[in-house]
Design a protein around this motif. Sequence first.
Motif, PDB file in Angstrom:
ATOM      1  N   SER A  80      24.790  81.941  27.418  1.00  0.00           N
ATOM      2  CA  SER A  80      23.792  80.898  27.630  1.00  0.00           C
ATOM      3  C   SER A  80      24.372  79.756  28.458  1.00  0.00           C
ATOM      4  O   SER A  80      23.710  79.217  29.351  1.00  0.00           O
ATOM      5  CB  SER A  80      23.307  80.330  26.297  1.00  0.00           C
ATOM      6  N   SER A  81      25.609  79.388  28.163  1.00  0.00           N
ATOM      7  CA  SER A  81      26.232  78.290  28.908  1.00  0.00           C
ATOM      8  C   SER A  81      26.420  78.671  30.364  1.00  0.00           C
ATOM      9  O   SER A  81      26.239  77.837  31.265  1.00  0.00           O
ATOM     10  CB  SER A  81      27.585  77.935  28.293  1.00  0.00           C
ATOM     11  N   ALA A  82      26.786  79.930  30.600  1.00  0.00           N
ATOM     12  CA  ALA A  82      26.950  80.378  31.987  1.00  0.00           C
ATOM     13  C   ALA A  82      25.617  80.268  32.732  1.00  0.00           C
ATOM     14  O   ALA A  82      25.567  79.799  33.871  1.00  0.00           O
ATOM     15  CB  ALA A  82      27.464  81.820  32.013  1.00  0.00           C
ATOM     16  N   ILE A  83      24.519  80.665  32.068  1.00  0.00           N
ATOM     17  CA  ILE A  83      23.210  80.555  32.718  1.00  0.00           C
ATOM     18  C   ILE A  83      22.895  79.082  32.984  1.00  0.00           C
ATOM     19  O   ILE A  83      22.388  78.732  34.045  1.00  0.00           O
ATOM     20  CB  ILE A  83      22.092  81.168  31.845  1.00  0.00           C
ATOM     21  N   SER A  84      23.197  78.235  32.009  1.00  0.00           N
ATOM     22  CA  SER A  84      22.926  76.810  32.193  1.00  0.00           C
ATOM     23  C   SER A  84      23.630  76.279  33.424  1.00  0.00           C
ATOM     24  O   SER A  84      23.078  75.511  34.205  1.00  0.00           O
ATOM     25  CB  SER A  84      23.387  76.008  30.972  1.00  0.00           C
ATOM     26  N   TRP A  85      24.880  76.697  33.594  1.00  0.00           N
ATOM     27  CA  TRP A  85      25.628  76.201  34.741  1.00  0.00           C
ATOM     28  C   TRP A  85      25.075  76.731  36.058  1.00  0.00           C
ATOM     29  O   TRP A  85      25.008  76.007  37.043  1.00  0.00           O
ATOM     30  CB  TRP A  85      27.122  76.526  34.605  1.00  0.00           C
ATOM     31  N   MET A  86      24.644  77.989  36.043  1.00  0.00           N
ATOM     32  CA  MET A  86      24.027  78.531  37.256  1.00  0.00           C
ATOM     33  C   MET A  86      22.762  77.746  37.581  1.00  0.00           C
ATOM     34  O   MET A  86      22.477  77.434  38.735  1.00  0.00           O
ATOM     35  CB  MET A  86      23.674  80.010  37.070  1.00  0.00           C
ATOM     36  N   MET A  87      22.015  77.407  36.540  1.00  0.00           N
ATOM     37  CA  MET A  87      20.790  76.650  36.743  1.00  0.00           C
ATOM     38  C   MET A  87      21.112  75.285  37.322  1.00  0.00           C
ATOM     39  O   MET A  87      20.431  74.806  38.234  1.00  0.00           O
ATOM     40  CB  MET A  87      20.072  76.504  35.401  1.00  0.00           C
ATOM     41  N   PHE A  88      22.161  74.675  36.823  1.00  0.00           N
ATOM     42  CA  PHE A  88      22.593  73.375  37.342  1.00  0.00           C
ATOM     43  C   PHE A  88      22.905  73.485  38.837  1.00  0.00           C
ATOM     44  O   PHE A  88      22.470  72.667  39.649  1.00  0.00           O
ATOM     45  CB  PHE A  88      23.814  72.914  36.551  1.00  0.00           C
TER      46      PHE A  88
END
Lengths: 319, 442
Positions: free
Chosen positions: A289-297
């Motif tokens: 989830s954190s990896a996706i969050s960072w990609m979204m950022f």
Amino acid sequence: MTVRVPAGAAKRHGRVRQGLRRQLVHQLDVKGSPYAYVAPFFLLFCAFGLFPLAYTAWVSLHDWTLLSDVHKFVGLDNFSQLLGDDYFWNATFNTLSIGILSTVPQLLLAIWLAHLLNRPLRAQTLFRVTLLLPNVTSVVAVVVIFSQLFGRDFGLINWVLSWFGLDPIDWQAGTASSHIAISVMILWRWTGYNALLFLAAMQAVPRELYEAATIDGASGYTQLRKITVPMIKPTIVFVVITSTIGAMQILAEPLLFGTYSLTGGPDRQYQTLSLFIYENFTKLDFGYSSAISWMMFLFIVVVVGVNYLLTRRSRGNLT
Amino acid sequence: MLHPPRRGLPRLVAHVWTASVLSLAVFGAAACGGGDNTATGSGGSSAKPAEKITLTVALFSDFHFAPLYAEFKKTHPNVQIVERRAQFNDHHANLTTQLATGAGAADVVAVEAGYIATFTPLVDKFYDLNQYGLAKRQSDYLDWKWRQGLSPDGSKLLGLGTDVGGLAMCYRTDLFKKAGLPTDRSEVSQLWPTWEDYAEAGKKFIAANVPGAKWFDGPGENFRAMVDQAPVGFYDEQNNLVAGTNPDVKKAFDLNVQMIQAGESAKLAAFSPPWNTGLTKGSFATIICPSWKTGSIKDAAPTTAGMWDVAAVPGGGGGNQGGTHLMAPSQGKHPKEAAELIDLLTNKDTQLRLFTEAGALPSIPALYDDPKITGFTNAFFSNAPTGKIFTDAAKALRPQHVGPKAGDVLTAFGNALQRVEQGKQAPQDAWNQAIKDLDRIK
């Protein structure tokens, strides 16, 4: 400081020291206190902005689930897995599609509405307040009501379509139809808000410009295009950027539209990036989830950057 | 015609409101959880009799517990009970978070059958109720229900069962009549000894072309019931995920695909607002009914009283859908009182009462012959003898091992069936994608 004849070396020394101290305090006041004044913001920003950002980055480098106390460091594995994940790219496409479908008409409509309200009108305040009403409505109420309007069997919209001999549309099932339905909800909720921002900017445009244009025979549309839009450009840039960020973060609408379907429909046809994060979050896969969050950022940074360049470049012809 | 749905909106809004208010309450409790410790900590011992204490109970719907709290207060005047409710998924997700972070969990928590195997391996996160004298309850219980509440090695008692979900099939007598099908419940039961017969009866119903009505609500719940009836479901006894290779799962999937292709599905997802509307409007003629669902239907479509009846489930009973355990997280400070409360909330009298009030089928087999239950008829369902029907179902029930992520597996297959239903994928592609989705379930 008054200058007097020094009575003795010791006294002089003391006075110099006193002067130095005062100077120091003064220096500290001038250089230091502004930091104290802005500190509350930065402390809050660090606690609620910077720290989560950095911590999320740290978590994204681990195989991190909530119920296990062991968090194995896996480097960039989460990210490489993510880049090969069809569902991630599907969510990215949905987010962009819903974002464009909701933001572009929204801004055009908002400018047009603001333009209409920017002339002398009867019951002006009433109209302006009405514009803002959708925005103060709870997002849950909006989605629940719109979901019923877009209902397949008993929805108002399909009923109206049936007048024209059209078959009922299963709005939730289709990719395009579900994106349209969700975009309409966002459009309804945010157009008025943005129109008010534009209106505020328009009020600051000098009246003389319009008067001169009217004398020169410019039509309302020409005035909008050649005077208003160029004059309110800073506001347009601001609104474009905030709307873009908002569009990248759409969560409540698809989640509730699918009545708690974390996959955003059986075919993930309206699963946005935020919903994809939430889905993995509820599986307690915090690393992923954190990896996706960072990609979204990163996506947001890129999209906002592109928007900024585009809106900056589109200069008006006001000379 | 435009028929604005009546119940969906307030219900969902109410759910979401409750969920958000409760999550605030949870955060609040988490935030001040450290400060109010008045009990002594020695060996998990509890408060002194006179000390005022508060017990929180976390549930995922109305369990009709309120009168029981009042009863508990009679014997425990110093105990105040606060109940909080959240939406089903949120409830279990919250509990996981609270256990992981060590704060915010209620003193007594409800855990549904689909999740019980997720929580029982977390042995040190819950009190061992054996330590508080509840081992004596073993003789009351259905053996499999009792074992579901044990730690994996069987040494610790972590949860005590409330209800089980014996299966039946609810149907609309008015729609059956219009389609020229029998309406008497024993004749209806004879229509479908097997699920294949059920699918055939559906073809007859569809051929009769009753306006606005299909055979069943959606494929998901029927699929679940068929899998629940098999000896092995999604997991084997060793918790290996066998859903992709279990022939019973594939068979259930294929049969549902056939029923979809025969146009028998109303394409409504269970518990969604359009589903509520469909219940009221008669959009489907049959619906799979675990005991507790008789309560849901009554709540969701009160205007349809008397239009329903209850028949036996296809496939010859067997099969459990849902049911709950009560557990006491070890972060609670009053394990003794919590255990006593759990005892009260699950005892024989309580289970008897909750069946008549809320349709919760007891997990205490001695009650299955109690005349108060066997003689119970449900007025909402045309006075169907639901007491007899569901106790028969419970007796025929063959327990199945429920694995840790059964809920996620079900979502993968449910989505696949919906993709077929919406014409987005060929059945084989939908199946393949579901199997691929299983790889993501860790």
